[in-house]
Design an enzyme around this catalytic site. Structure first.
Site, mmCIF file in Angstrom:
data_model
loop_
_atom_site.group_PDB
_atom_site.id
_atom_site.type_symbol
_atom_site.label_atom_id
_atom_site.label_comp_id
_atom_site.label_asym_id
_atom_site.label_seq_id
_atom_site.Cartn_x
_atom_site.Cartn_y
_atom_site.Cartn_z
ATOM 1 N N LYS A 22 0.835 -1.206 0.000
ATOM 2 C CA LYS A 22 0.000 0.000 0.000
ATOM 3 C C LYS A 22 0.865 1.250 0.000
ATOM 4 O O LYS A 22 0.638 2.175 -0.798
ATOM 5 C CB LYS A 22 -0.916 0.016 1.224
ATOM 6 C CG LYS A 22 -1.718 1.315 1.381
ATOM 7 C CD LYS A 22 -2.510 1.335 2.668
ATOM 8 C CE LYS A 22 -1.732 1.912 3.823
ATOM 9 N NZ LYS A 22 -1.862 3.381 3.963
ATOM 10 N N ASN A 23 1.858 1.292 0.874
ATOM 11 C CA ASN A 23 2.653 2.505 1.031
ATOM 12 C C ASN A 23 3.541 2.787 -0.180
ATOM 13 O O ASN A 23 3.976 3.923 -0.372
ATOM 14 C CB ASN A 23 3.503 2.430 2.296
ATOM 15 C CG ASN A 23 2.661 2.578 3.556
ATOM 16 O OD1 ASN A 23 1.539 3.059 3.506
ATOM 17 N ND2 ASN A 23 3.196 2.155 4.678
ATOM 18 N N CYS A 116 -5.530 8.611 9.216
ATOM 19 C CA CYS A 116 -5.518 8.061 10.571
ATOM 20 C C CYS A 116 -5.215 9.139 11.605
ATOM 21 O O CYS A 116 -4.376 10.011 11.396
ATOM 22 C CB CYS A 116 -4.463 6.963 10.674
ATOM 23 S SG CYS A 116 -4.960 5.400 9.941
ATOM 24 N N ARG A 121 1.374 15.111 11.975
ATOM 25 C CA ARG A 121 2.022 14.847 10.697
ATOM 26 C C ARG A 121 1.883 16.029 9.745
ATOM 27 O O ARG A 121 1.286 15.920 8.671
ATOM 28 C CB ARG A 121 1.443 13.570 10.062
ATOM 29 C CG ARG A 121 1.634 12.346 10.926
ATOM 30 C CD ARG A 121 1.458 11.063 10.178
ATOM 31 N NE ARG A 121 0.075 10.785 9.879
ATOM 32 C CZ ARG A 121 -0.345 9.675 9.294
ATOM 33 N NH1 ARG A 121 0.517 8.765 8.916
ATOM 34 N NH2 ARG A 121 -1.619 9.471 9.065
ATOM 35 N N ASP A 304 5.020 1.541 11.888
ATOM 36 C CA ASP A 304 3.832 0.817 11.422
ATOM 37 C C ASP A 304 3.767 -0.612 11.950
ATOM 38 O O ASP A 304 2.773 -1.312 11.722
ATOM 39 C CB ASP A 304 3.782 0.799 9.887
ATOM 40 C CG ASP A 304 3.222 2.090 9.317
ATOM 41 O OD1 ASP A 304 2.777 2.953 10.099
ATOM 42 O OD2 ASP A 304 3.224 2.241 8.079
ATOM 43 N N ARG A 396 -8.287 -0.213 4.896
ATOM 44 C CA ARG A 396 -7.431 0.768 4.234
ATOM 45 C C ARG A 396 -6.050 0.196 3.930
ATOM 46 O O ARG A 396 -5.357 0.700 3.042
ATOM 47 C CB ARG A 396 -7.280 2.031 5.088
ATOM 48 C CG ARG A 396 -8.545 2.866 5.213
ATOM 49 C CD ARG A 396 -8.299 4.147 6.009
ATOM 50 N NE ARG A 396 -7.156 4.854 5.479
ATOM 51 C CZ ARG A 396 -6.036 5.114 6.166
ATOM 52 N NH1 ARG A 396 -5.924 4.723 7.428
ATOM 53 N NH2 ARG A 396 -5.040 5.768 5.608
#
Length: 417
Positions: A22-23, A116, A121, A304, A396
């Site tokens: 995903k990232n 999230c 951030r 993560d 997600r």
């Protein structure tokens, strides 16, 4: 709204195929904004954030199709410059369209991002770096409005090795005039994957994977095909699933080398690993013992994976600690783990975990993506029934998690609340 219902305390056995990252996929898909020709992507995970990204690309003028794990993107006759709040509010990665839009159009209007709730951030590192390349920004009605005549190369030193900032500048610099040097750049494998994609489309980039990246801007990027790397955080999560259930799993297409820090810490806790032709075998090699963990930028222990290893520490012998150095609000899963019988105390950046003999199933609520994964892992090990609400967070970032777990022996079903 969906929930997951788990009947726990069942060892997992079998093989799990690791999906595309995903990232890595999110910035690589958004990099299509830089490209003149058609692109064929492979190994794209079917996730909520991926579908959101494709919707965003459609709004910005690109045509997309998604079948199995393949995405096709056709270039736009004319790009739009605005990323609306209705989409951006659900996914922080949407801000990564800022650099490409400025590079292609000289203007961008992007809603301040959501995603999230694990800390502020801020995007100021992105904006200050793009300003050094000639962009000017205004903040108006919740939107970042940027403009420039043409981005020009610059020597940029990040105050902190920001992943999103490195990705945004990497894309913007690919079409900028002249040379850009990024110092104190983030080193995550997903950034290297983005760089390799851009290089495959004609960009001139060196140094990715190190703290200094050099980009020589080109006039245009061409189309082509590219396969997304496997998801190292999904792989790490299933490593913990094998260990926490005293199971034995083969992880197919596992990016083992990219997980060195997590693998090292899991080995310290008693988890065994064997590389085989079929994939990486993960099993509990000895009694689980607690450890001390500090999250750090890559190649350190990934933030993560913090929630997932905490779930494992809850059932390990002795006491351990976690120091979260990346995000200031990433312990919201703690109280939910406590509801299952965990013994955890939080003080500032630090969480102190005392292992218990067993966890007991209970209703719990997910607060973010990786917190969701930690609750699934704890539920797999807990005795009795665990119900996890708000699993849209899980969707997600994990492709068909309950399906993959069911195939290796978990008693887990998705139900409507």
């Amino acid at each position: 709204m969906d929930k997951l219902v788990i009947q726990g305390a069942k060892p997992l056995h079998g093989a799990v195929r690791i999906s595309g990252s995903k990232n890595a996929a999110l910035p690589i898909l958004l990099a299509a904004l830089l490209v003149d020709g058609p692109i064929a992507y492979e190994n794209v995970p079917r996730l909520r954030d991926i579908f959101t990204t494709l919707k965003l690309l459609n709004i910005l003028g690109l045509a997309t199709t998604f079948e199995d794990d393949r995405v096709a993107v056709a270039p736009a006759a004319a790009l739009n410059h605005e990323a609306p709040y209705d989409l951006v509010k659900t996914m922080r990665a949407s801000v990564l369209c800022l650099g490409p839009l400025l590079a292609r159009l000289g203007r961008a209007r992007v809603a301040l991002p959501g995603g999230c709730a694990i800390g502020a951030r801020p995007v100021n590192l992105h904006l200050s770096a793009l300003e050094k390349m000639g962009a000017v920004f205004d903040l108006e009605a919740g939107y970042i409005e940027g403009r420039c005549d043409q981005l020009t190369g610059a020597h940029i030193t990040f105050d902190f090795p920001t992943v999103g900032g490195t990705e945004n500048l990497l894309m913007a610099a690919s079409l900028a005039k002249g040379r850009t040097i990024l110092e104190n750049a983030a080193r995550e494998p997903e950034i290297s994957d983005l760089a390799e994609f851009l290089i495959a489309m004609g960009a001139k980039i060196t140094g990715h994977g190190s703290t200094i990246i050099t980009i020589d801007g080109v006039d245009s990027l061409h189309g082509g095909s590219y396969a997304i790397m496997p998801d190292r955080i999904e792989a790490g999560t299933y490593m913990v699933a094998a260990a926490i259930t005293d199971g034995d799993l083969i992880l197919e297409k596992c990016p083992f080398r990219e997980l060195d820090a997590a693998v090292s810490k899991l080995r310290e806790m008693g988890v065994g690993f064997t590389e085989t032709p079929a994939g990486v075998r993960v099993f509990r090699q000895s009694e689980l013992v607690n450890a001390d963990v500090a999250t750090l930028p890559y190649p350190g222990f990934p933030t993560d994976m913090q929630a997932q290893i905490m779930a494992l520490m809850c059932l390990a012998k002795g006491a351990g600690s976690i120091k979260e150095t990346i995000f200031e609000n990433r312990y919201m899963h703690v109280q939910e783990l406590v509801r299952l019988g965990a013994k955890i105390k939080v003080s500032g950046q630090n969480a102190f975990v005392h292992g218990v003999d067993r966890l007991i199933g209970a209703p719990v609520m997910a607060s973010d993506l990786r917190a969701s994964a930690s609750l699934v892992l704890a539920g797999l090990a807990a005795h009795g029934t665990t119900e996890i609400q708000r699993v849209y967070h899980l969707d997600r970032g994990y492709e068909s998690m309950e399906v993959k777990l069911s195939k290796v022996g978990a008693d887990i079903v998705r139900a409507r609340e």
